[in-house]
Design a protein around this motif. Sequence first.
Motif, PDB file in Angstrom:
ATOM      1  N   ALA A  62      -1.397 -15.642  -6.655  1.00  0.00           N
ATOM      2  CA  ALA A  62      -0.437 -16.600  -7.222  1.00  0.00           C
ATOM      3  C   ALA A  62      -1.017 -17.328  -8.423  1.00  0.00           C
ATOM      4  O   ALA A  62      -0.281 -17.801  -9.285  1.00  0.00           O
ATOM      5  CB  ALA A  62      -0.004 -17.590  -6.143  1.00  0.00           C
ATOM      6  N   ASN A  63      -2.337 -17.435  -8.523  1.00  0.00           N
ATOM      7  CA  ASN A  63      -2.960 -18.133  -9.657  1.00  0.00           C
ATOM      8  C   ASN A  63      -3.126 -17.233 -10.884  1.00  0.00           C
ATOM      9  O   ASN A  63      -3.753 -17.623 -11.865  1.00  0.00           O
ATOM     10  CB  ASN A  63      -4.314 -18.721  -9.234  1.00  0.00           C
ATOM     11  CG  ASN A  63      -5.331 -17.653  -8.856  1.00  0.00           C
ATOM     12  OD1 ASN A  63      -5.087 -16.457  -9.022  1.00  0.00           O
ATOM     13  ND2 ASN A  63      -6.478 -18.103  -8.342  1.00  0.00           N
ATOM     14  N   GLY A  64      -2.609 -15.988 -10.790  1.00  0.00           N
ATOM     15  CA  GLY A  64      -2.661 -15.089 -11.925  1.00  0.00           C
ATOM     16  C   GLY A  64      -3.825 -14.120 -11.909  1.00  0.00           C
ATOM     17  O   GLY A  64      -3.891 -13.206 -12.736  1.00  0.00           O
ATOM     18  N   CYS A  65      -4.755 -14.295 -10.992  1.00  0.00           N
ATOM     19  CA  CYS A  65      -5.897 -13.378 -10.902  1.00  0.00           C
ATOM     20  C   CYS A  65      -5.479 -12.105 -10.162  1.00  0.00           C
ATOM     21  O   CYS A  65      -4.601 -12.117  -9.302  1.00  0.00           O
ATOM     22  CB  CYS A  65      -7.065 -14.039 -10.171  1.00  0.00           C
ATOM     23  SG  CYS A  65      -7.753 -15.434 -11.085  1.00  0.00           S
ATOM     24  N   VAL A  66      -6.144 -11.009 -10.523  1.00  0.00           N
ATOM     25  CA  VAL A  66      -5.821  -9.712  -9.932  1.00  0.00           C
ATOM     26  C   VAL A  66      -7.114  -9.028  -9.508  1.00  0.00           C
ATOM     27  O   VAL A  66      -8.124  -9.098 -10.211  1.00  0.00           O
ATOM     28  CB  VAL A  66      -5.074  -8.810 -10.949  1.00  0.00           C
ATOM     29  CG1 VAL A  66      -4.815  -7.426 -10.349  1.00  0.00           C
ATOM     30  CG2 VAL A  66      -3.772  -9.458 -11.382  1.00  0.00           C
ATOM     31  N   ASP A  67      -7.074  -8.383  -8.347  1.00  0.00           N
ATOM     32  CA  ASP A  67      -8.193  -7.553  -7.915  1.00  0.00           C
ATOM     33  C   ASP A  67      -7.618  -6.275  -7.307  1.00  0.00           C
ATOM     34  O   ASP A  67      -6.462  -6.240  -6.877  1.00  0.00           O
ATOM     35  CB  ASP A  67      -9.063  -8.287  -6.894  1.00  0.00           C
ATOM     36  CG  ASP A  67     -10.427  -7.615  -6.694  1.00  0.00           C
ATOM     37  OD1 ASP A  67     -10.772  -6.751  -7.524  1.00  0.00           O
ATOM     38  OD2 ASP A  67     -11.108  -7.942  -5.706  1.00  0.00           O
ATOM     39  N   SER A  68      -8.441  -5.236  -7.282  1.00  0.00           N
ATOM     40  CA  SER A  68      -7.949  -3.969  -6.740  1.00  0.00           C
ATOM     41  C   SER A  68      -9.082  -3.219  -6.050  1.00  0.00           C
ATOM     42  O   SER A  68     -10.260  -3.507  -6.272  1.00  0.00           O
ATOM     43  CB  SER A  68      -7.357  -3.104  -7.859  1.00  0.00           C
ATOM     44  OG  SER A  68      -8.353  -2.769  -8.808  1.00  0.00           O
ATOM     45  N   ALA A  69      -8.700  -2.264  -5.218  1.00  0.00           N
ATOM     46  CA  ALA A  69      -9.669  -1.425  -4.517  1.00  0.00           C
ATOM     47  C   ALA A  69      -9.030  -0.076  -4.226  1.00  0.00           C
ATOM     48  O   ALA A  69      -7.806   0.031  -4.056  1.00  0.00           O
ATOM     49  CB  ALA A  69     -10.126  -2.094  -3.220  1.00  0.00           C
ATOM     50  N   TYR A  70      -9.868   0.943  -4.159  1.00  0.00           N
ATOM     51  CA  TYR A  70      -9.401   2.297  -3.829  1.00  0.00           C
ATOM     52  C   TYR A  70      -9.872   2.667  -2.432  1.00  0.00           C
ATOM     53  O   TYR A  70     -10.919   2.205  -1.978  1.00  0.00           O
ATOM     54  CB  TYR A  70      -9.965   3.329  -4.827  1.00  0.00           C
ATOM     55  CG  TYR A  70      -9.341   3.276  -6.192  1.00  0.00           C
ATOM     56  CD1 TYR A  70      -8.188   4.008  -6.467  1.00  0.00           C
ATOM     57  CD2 TYR A  70      -9.909   2.508  -7.208  1.00  0.00           C
ATOM     58  CE1 TYR A  70      -7.619   3.973  -7.739  1.00  0.00           C
ATOM     59  CE2 TYR A  70      -9.343   2.467  -8.479  1.00  0.00           C
ATOM     60  CZ  TYR A  70      -8.197   3.202  -8.732  1.00  0.00           C
ATOM     61  OH  TYR A  70      -7.635   3.160  -9.983  1.00  0.00           O
ATOM     62  N   GLN A  71      -9.084   3.528  -1.788  1.00  0.00           N
ATOM     63  CA  GLN A  71      -9.480   4.077  -0.494  1.00  0.00           C
ATOM     64  C   GLN A  71      -8.891   5.473  -0.352  1.00  0.00           C
ATOM     65  O   GLN A  71      -7.761   5.729  -0.788  1.00  0.00           O
ATOM     66  CB  GLN A  71      -8.998   3.187   0.657  1.00  0.00           C
ATOM     67  CG  GLN A  71      -9.503   3.589   2.020  1.00  0.00           C
ATOM     68  CD  GLN A  71     -11.019   3.634   2.111  1.00  0.00           C
ATOM     69  OE1 GLN A  71     -11.605   4.724   2.078  1.00  0.00           O
ATOM     70  NE2 GLN A  71     -11.654   2.464   2.190  1.00  0.00           N
ATOM     71  N   THR A  72      -9.665   6.371   0.228  1.00  0.00           N
ATOM     72  CA  THR A  72      -9.155   7.723   0.442  1.00  0.00           C
ATOM     73  C   THR A  72      -8.408   7.790   1.777  1.00  0.00           C
ATOM     74  O   THR A  72      -8.699   7.030   2.711  1.00  0.00           O
ATOM     75  CB  THR A  72     -10.292   8.759   0.468  1.00  0.00           C
ATOM     76  OG1 THR A  72     -11.217   8.402   1.495  1.00  0.00           O
ATOM     77  CG2 THR A  72     -10.984   8.834  -0.869  1.00  0.00           C
ATOM     78  N   VAL A  73      -7.450   8.699   1.833  1.00  0.00           N
ATOM     79  CA  VAL A  73      -6.746   8.981   3.079  1.00  0.00           C
ATOM     80  C   VAL A  73      -6.666  10.500   3.215  1.00  0.00           C
ATOM     81  O   VAL A  73      -6.420  11.204   2.232  1.00  0.00           O
ATOM     82  CB  VAL A  73      -5.340   8.344   3.117  1.00  0.00           C
ATOM     83  CG1 VAL A  73      -4.450   8.867   1.995  1.00  0.00           C
ATOM     84  CG2 VAL A  73      -4.672   8.565   4.473  1.00  0.00           C
ATOM     85  N   LEU A  74      -6.946  10.990   4.416  1.00  0.00           N
ATOM     86  CA  LEU A  74      -6.877  12.424   4.682  1.00  0.00           C
ATOM     87  C   LEU A  74      -5.618  12.714   5.483  1.00  0.00           C
ATOM     88  O   LEU A  74      -5.452  12.207   6.589  1.00  0.00           O
ATOM     89  CB  LEU A  74      -8.110  12.903   5.449  1.00  0.00           C
ATOM     90  CG  LEU A  74      -8.083  14.369   5.904  1.00  0.00           C
ATOM     91  CD1 LEU A  74      -7.985  15.309   4.697  1.00  0.00           C
ATOM     92  CD2 LEU A  74      -9.292  14.703   6.755  1.00  0.00           C
TER      93      LEU A  74
END
Length: 197
Positions: A62-74
């Motif tokens: 909500a404060n405008g900051c963004v973070d991301s992460a990847y994960q594999t799925v089989l």
Amino acid sequence: VFSTIPTVCNYDSPFFITQNTELTGIPGIFSFSGNGISSSGLLNPHLAGDGEDMLLCIYNAANGCVDSAYQTVLIQASPTVYAGNDTSIVINEPLQLHAISSDVSGDAFVWSPPTGLSNTNIPDPVAILGPGIDTLHYTVTATDGEGCYSTASVEVKIFQTLPDIFVPNAFTPGENINNIFRPIPVGITSLQFFRVY
């Protein structure tokens, strides 16, 4: 944090991804992208397709900051299993069943019903069926190491006779059904020739 996603079978129903967590308590919204997943995190294994895929999880705070992460799925393909051709036997004649799976890692097999089977938990049990049963459908389930499974069945007709050769007294050449004139050996290992005079 985007934690490990357990292996999914390709026939599983769509489900929401729950392995994503925001650690600081800042309010915000998760969104996802990747094969077979909606922005809200609903993963459809059938749409995703078999194999390993990379999913992206984005947290818009909500404060405008963004973070991301990847994960594999089989997405694990279920094994293809074959129970054999439909067949006919006579009463008390041993019938060797043999299930074959496309999975080379070694599946667990379960046959049902257990009627007349020497062992229900192996790919190749022997069935001995006595009088009183005309037809029986055996179903075999093969389950791979990931827990994905598939089934196949075989129909066994039981003739209440000793071994014999049955020959139809009529057939319909040129039609779609009953159009092949042939002997039906039951309880006989091999038939060398069949001649019509």
